[in-house]
Design an enzyme around this catalytic site. Structure first.
Site, mmCIF file in Angstrom:
data_model
loop_
_atom_site.group_PDB
_atom_site.id
_atom_site.type_symbol
_atom_site.label_atom_id
_atom_site.label_comp_id
_atom_site.label_asym_id
_atom_site.label_seq_id
_atom_site.Cartn_x
_atom_site.Cartn_y
_atom_site.Cartn_z
ATOM 1 C CG ASP A 55 13.385 -11.239 -80.742
ATOM 2 O OD1 ASP A 55 13.789 -10.650 -81.208
ATOM 3 O OD2 ASP A 55 12.977 -11.067 -79.008
ATOM 4 C CG HIS A 89 11.507 -16.377 -80.710
ATOM 5 N ND1 HIS A 89 10.140 -16.299 -81.154
ATOM 6 C CD2 HIS A 89 12.682 -15.348 -79.405
ATOM 7 C CE1 HIS A 89 10.038 -15.350 -79.773
ATOM 8 N NE2 HIS A 89 11.411 -15.095 -78.797
HETATM 9 ZN ZN LIG Z 1 14.640 -13.769 -76.302
#
Ligand SMILES: [Zn+2]
Length: 273
Positions: free
Chosen positions: A67, A223
């Site tokens: 993400d 991430h």
């Molecule tokens: Zn996020």
């Protein structure tokens, strides 16, 4: 001599009968050859608003998701590591990072284009990484539709995968903003908490603990904007390989890297498989 319409149709039907099994076979082979679903199959099949909750239903599996990118300094490191293992992942991207002017946006655009070119799926993570549940319809439009359009301008395809920032998608208005656009929301089974970690080792430890808690595996949340995550990935792959060796020794099915289509399920009904 021109063949009649009915004989043309008959001929077409015969050709289809002969070709159909070959097409199905080719599809199955391609599936096996690819460790995870890449963009050769497109993101269009997620259209229509299914649901991807996170855990694997039938067999042990792992679907990697990243993400908050694209981030031109760290995402390419992640891409190289994924290539080393022949694994395709899904990247949920934030529009404001790559849309618009400026050298950084331009570099992040190149990174997004490269991510797509290497066969990974791209999903929508809103334009500004907003908390959806507190937004009105006008802001939701900007966050969801605005980001879909920004993504399409870069990769040339509309995405139907959506991940809500913070995994927060509760307010009926927010839920409607996603489903009314045919998007499929994607959650996760294993949160590596890399955003709260301080080192690559801590990210791997969290991954290990997550897999212990969800031994069937499922969607894993990372991430790609974090250097510690990029540096943790080789250890994550080593961990999976070690667990697979142990599983095989015990006669258990190993984890298989899969794409999100393995975890897709229709809304309002039981699991698809
Ligand atoms: Zn996020």
């Amino acid at each position: 001599m021109r063949p009649s319409l009915s004989s043309s149709l008959l001929a077409l039907f015969a050709v289809a009968l002969v070709l159909a099994p070959a097409i199905v076979r080719a599809g199955a082979n391609e599936r096996r050859a690819k460790p995870s679903d890449g963009n050769l199959w497109g993101v269009g099949r997620f259209r229509g608003g299914g649901l991807i909750r996170g855990p694997c239903a039938q067999r042990p599996c792992i679907a990697l998701t990243f993400d908050d990118g694209p981030e031109h300094t760290t995402t390419p490191v992640v891409l190289d590591e994924l290539d080393r293992h022949g694994v395709r992942a899904t990247f949920f991207v934030v529009g404001r990072r790559f849309d618009g002017d400026g050298p950084i946006a331009e570099r992040n655009r190149d990174t997004l284009r490269e991510t797509w070119r290497r066969g990974h799926l791209i999903g929508n993570h809103t334009y500004t990484h907003a908390l959806m549940d507190v937004l009105d319809d006008r802001r939701l439009e900007r966050e969801v539709e605005g980001n879909s359009e920004a993504i399409e301008r870069v990769i040339g395809t509309r995405t139907f995968l959506f991940r809500a920032p913070f995994g927060a998608l509760h307010h009926p208005r927010a839920v409607r903003a996603v489903y009314s656009r045919g998007l499929t929301p994607v959650f996760w089974a294993i949160d590596t908490r890399d955003w709260a970690s301080h080192s690559p080792e801590e990210v791997v430890a969290n991954f290990r603990a997550g897999l212990d808690a969800s031994p069937r595996g499922g969607v894993v949340l990372f991430h790609d904007t974090l250097e510690r995550t990029a540096r943790a990935l080789p250890m994550v792959f080593a961990e999976i390989a070690a667990r697979n060796a142990a599983r095989r020794a015990r006669g258990q099915q190993p984890y298989e890297f899969v794409g999100l289509d393995e975890l897709w399920q229709p809304v309002g009904s039981g699991r698809r498989r």
